[in-house]
Design a protein around this motif. Structure first.
Motif, PDB file in Angstrom:
ATOM      1  N   TRP A  84     -28.395  64.638 -19.673  1.00 38.95           N
ATOM      2  CA  TRP A  84     -29.131  64.152 -20.842  1.00 38.95           C
ATOM      3  C   TRP A  84     -30.641  64.353 -20.728  1.00 38.95           C
ATOM      4  CZ3 TRP A  84     -25.860  60.375 -18.274  1.00 38.95           C
ATOM      5  CH2 TRP A  84     -24.532  60.473 -18.702  1.00 38.95           C
ATOM      6  N   ASP A  85     -31.279  64.466 -21.899  1.00 44.09           N
ATOM      7  CA  ASP A  85     -32.749  64.520 -21.885  1.00 44.09           C
ATOM      8  C   ASP A  85     -33.357  63.268 -22.517  1.00 44.09           C
ATOM      9  OD1 ASP A  85     -32.754  64.973 -24.704  1.00 44.09           O
ATOM     10  OD2 ASP A  85     -32.560  67.126 -24.377  1.00 44.09           O
ATOM     11  N   ALA A  86     -32.509  62.356 -22.989  1.00 41.93           N
ATOM     12  CA  ALA A  86     -33.036  61.105 -23.550  1.00 41.93           C
ATOM     13  C   ALA A  86     -31.943  60.045 -23.578  1.00 41.93           C
ATOM     14  CB  ALA A  86     -33.556  61.341 -24.966  1.00 41.93           C
ATOM     15  N   ILE A  87     -32.386  58.810 -23.588  1.00 41.99           N
ATOM     16  CA  ILE A  87     -31.450  57.698 -23.753  1.00 41.99           C
ATOM     17  C   ILE A  87     -31.781  56.988 -25.063  1.00 41.99           C
ATOM     18  CG2 ILE A  87     -32.824  56.031 -22.395  1.00 41.99           C
ATOM     19  CD1 ILE A  87     -30.088  54.958 -21.354  1.00 41.99           C
ATOM     20  N   SER A  88     -30.743  56.608 -25.792  1.00 50.22           N
ATOM     21  CA  SER A  88     -30.942  55.979 -27.083  1.00 50.22           C
ATOM     22  C   SER A  88     -29.987  54.796 -27.221  1.00 50.22           C
ATOM     23  CB  SER A  88     -30.697  57.019 -28.174  1.00 50.22           C
ATOM     24  OG  SER A  88     -31.236  56.570 -29.388  1.00 50.22           O
ATOM     25  N   TRP A  89     -30.118  54.034 -28.287  1.00 47.73           N
ATOM     26  CA  TRP A  89     -29.318  52.821 -28.432  1.00 47.73           C
ATOM     27  C   TRP A  89     -28.856  52.675 -29.881  1.00 47.73           C
ATOM     28  CZ3 TRP A  89     -34.481  53.371 -27.929  1.00 47.73           C
ATOM     29  CH2 TRP A  89     -35.279  52.895 -28.978  1.00 47.73           C
ATOM     30  N   VAL A  90     -27.822  51.884 -30.068  1.00 47.07           N
ATOM     31  CA  VAL A  90     -27.360  51.578 -31.420  1.00 47.07           C
ATOM     32  C   VAL A  90     -28.282  50.502 -31.987  1.00 47.07           C
ATOM     33  CG1 VAL A  90     -25.461  50.683 -32.822  1.00 47.07           C
ATOM     34  CG2 VAL A  90     -24.976  52.169 -30.865  1.00 47.07           C
ATOM     35  N   PRO A  91     -29.007  50.835 -33.039  1.00 44.91           N
ATOM     36  CA  PRO A  91     -30.013  49.888 -33.536  1.00 44.91           C
ATOM     37  C   PRO A  91     -29.403  48.763 -34.371  1.00 44.91           C
ATOM     38  CG  PRO A  91     -29.979  51.842 -34.914  1.00 44.91           C
ATOM     39  CD  PRO A  91     -28.953  52.067 -33.837  1.00 44.91           C
ATOM     40  N   ALA A  92     -30.131  47.675 -34.454  1.00 45.70           N
ATOM     41  CA  ALA A  92     -29.775  46.606 -35.389  1.00 45.70           C
ATOM     42  C   ALA A  92     -30.615  46.816 -36.645  1.00 45.70           C
ATOM     43  CB  ALA A  92     -30.091  45.255 -34.774  1.00 45.70           C
ATOM     44  N   HIS A  93     -30.161  46.250 -37.746  1.00 48.30           N
ATOM     45  CA  HIS A  93     -31.002  46.298 -38.950  1.00 48.30           C
ATOM     46  C   HIS A  93     -32.300  45.531 -38.677  1.00 48.30           C
ATOM     47  CE1 HIS A  93     -32.389  45.392 -43.048  1.00 48.30           C
ATOM     48  NE2 HIS A  93     -31.796  46.544 -43.337  1.00 48.30           N
TER      49      HIS A  93
ATOM     50  N   ALA B 189     -26.378  65.500 -36.932  1.00 47.62           N
ATOM     51  CA  ALA B 189     -27.784  65.906 -36.931  1.00 47.62           C
ATOM     52  C   ALA B 189     -28.050  66.990 -35.889  1.00 47.62           C
ATOM     53  CB  ALA B 189     -28.676  64.693 -36.684  1.00 47.62           C
ATOM     54  N   GLY B 190     -27.013  67.371 -35.132  1.00 48.46           N
ATOM     55  CA  GLY B 190     -27.172  68.479 -34.195  1.00 48.46           C
ATOM     56  C   GLY B 190     -27.400  68.085 -32.748  1.00 48.46           C
ATOM     57  N   ALA B 191     -27.154  66.812 -32.420  1.00 48.59           N
ATOM     58  CA  ALA B 191     -27.352  66.371 -31.033  1.00 48.59           C
ATOM     59  C   ALA B 191     -26.040  66.440 -30.256  1.00 48.59           C
ATOM     60  CB  ALA B 191     -27.877  64.938 -31.014  1.00 48.59           C
ATOM     61  N   ALA B 192     -26.146  66.600 -28.946  1.00 50.54           N
ATOM     62  CA  ALA B 192     -24.983  66.447 -28.070  1.00 50.54           C
ATOM     63  C   ALA B 192     -25.016  65.017 -27.556  1.00 50.54           C
ATOM     64  CB  ALA B 192     -25.064  67.432 -26.918  1.00 50.54           C
ATOM     65  N   VAL B 193     -23.943  64.278 -27.749  1.00 51.48           N
ATOM     66  CA  VAL B 193     -23.979  62.835 -27.478  1.00 51.48           C
ATOM     67  C   VAL B 193     -22.873  62.394 -26.527  1.00 51.48           C
ATOM     68  CG1 VAL B 193     -24.107  60.556 -28.549  1.00 51.48           C
ATOM     69  CG2 VAL B 193     -24.675  62.563 -29.897  1.00 51.48           C
ATOM     70  N   HIS B 194     -23.250  61.570 -25.566  1.00 50.17           N
ATOM     71  CA  HIS B 194     -22.288  60.794 -24.797  1.00 50.17           C
ATOM     72  C   HIS B 194     -22.586  59.326 -25.050  1.00 50.17           C
ATOM     73  CE1 HIS B 194     -21.895  64.543 -22.395  1.00 50.17           C
ATOM     74  NE2 HIS B 194     -20.640  64.141 -22.317  1.00 50.17           N
TER      75      HIS B 194
ATOM     76  N   LYS C 225     -29.952  66.219 -25.972  1.00 53.59           N
ATOM     77  CA  LYS C 225     -28.765  65.763 -25.235  1.00 53.59           C
ATOM     78  C   LYS C 225     -28.953  64.275 -24.967  1.00 53.59           C
ATOM     79  CE  LYS C 225     -28.028  70.200 -22.962  1.00 53.59           C
ATOM     80  NZ  LYS C 225     -29.271  70.915 -22.636  1.00 53.59           N
ATOM     81  N   ILE C 226     -28.220  63.482 -25.715  1.00 59.73           N
ATOM     82  CA  ILE C 226     -28.517  62.050 -25.775  1.00 59.73           C
ATOM     83  C   ILE C 226     -27.417  61.200 -25.139  1.00 59.73           C
ATOM     84  CG2 ILE C 226     -28.886  60.113 -27.364  1.00 59.73           C
ATOM     85  CD1 ILE C 226     -30.046  62.177 -29.361  1.00 59.73           C
ATOM     86  N   LEU C 227     -27.847  60.248 -24.330  1.00 58.18           N
ATOM     87  CA  LEU C 227     -26.933  59.193 -23.884  1.00 58.18           C
ATOM     88  C   LEU C 227     -27.165  57.997 -24.802  1.00 58.18           C
ATOM     89  CD1 LEU C 227     -24.870  58.028 -21.881  1.00 58.18           C
ATOM     90  CD2 LEU C 227     -26.788  57.218 -20.516  1.00 58.18           C
TER      91      LEU C 227
END
Ligand SMILES: [Zn+2]
Length: 228
Positions: free
Chosen positions: A112-121, A212-217, A188-190
């Protein structure tokens, strides 16, 4: 938002003792005084519980913990406590112990090249004072030396699912809740979330990133046993 905890942690020992006298450390699960985030019995129950769930699918890497026992009690209380430093303490412990016990090698050589999270409203985030998934991403990102990327926006403030909602109901109701950042393309997102119940939320969020074109795990702190 972490100033209060950082301040207390860096106080000199006598002041630390004084702080403890006013705000004695307590178990986040059973409220027993003396040790935080967990008292010894709760800690033992957690560390000697059944092993964590293994990989689910190619894209979902699984979870550090099973959601149940002292973990679910502590998590449910802390989530509504409006005390981000308590949630940070809980998540840090769970990540540290989870990695030590179970997933030591899982993230050693990652793509991966970044880490992301499921956002809240934004409204709900404001109500709660923090988003546990985002705090988890911060903690894991530091550990894995991955930059944070706010790749998704929650564009609809739905009522939370009731506990018994089926996967089909959740999947239907969640469509269109998230929007991916255009810059997610080719990343490439975790993607992490705190608790995985049916996988519907994580599925919809990662689908938007993939579109959107990302590779996601995906990876979660804990998942409910029925997900096994
Ligand atoms: Zn306890």
């Amino acid at each position: 938002m972490t100033h209060s905890s950082t301040l207390i942690e860096t106080l000199t020992p006598p002041i630390q003792e004084l702080a403890n006298a006013f705000w004695p450390p307590a178990c986040l699960s059973c409220d027993a005084l003396g040790q935080s985030p967990f008292c010894l019995p709760c800690e033992n129950a957690l560390l000697h519980a059944e092993s964590s769930p293994q990989q689910n699918t190619h894209h979902h890497l699984g979870s550090l913990w099973l959601y149940g026992g002292p973990l679910s009690l502590a998590f449910a209380k802390t989530k509504f406590s409006k005390q981000p430093h308590q949630m940070k303490k809980l998540l840090s412990w769970l990540v540290q112990q989870g990695f030590l016990e179970k997933h030591r090698d899982l993230f050693q050589q990652h793509p991966w090249d970044a880490i992301s999270w499921v956002p809240a409203h934004p409204y709900r985030r404001l109500q709660r004072g923090f988003n546990a998934a985002q705090l988890l991403a911060i903690i894991l990102g530091k550990r894995m030396q991955l930059p944070l990327f706010s790749s998704l926006k929650c564009v609809r403030n739905d009522a939370p699912f009731s506990l018994g909602s089926s996967k089909a109901v959740r999947q239907k109701n969640i469509q269109g809740r998230y929007r991916a950042h255009p810059k997610a393309r080719k990343r490439k997102i975790l993607l992490v979330d705190d608790i995985c119940t049916t996988g519907a939320t994580l599925g919809e969020a990662s689908k938007q990133l993939a579109l959107a074109g990302a590779a996601v795990h995906t990876f979660t702190l804990a998942q409910t046993p029925k997900n096994n």
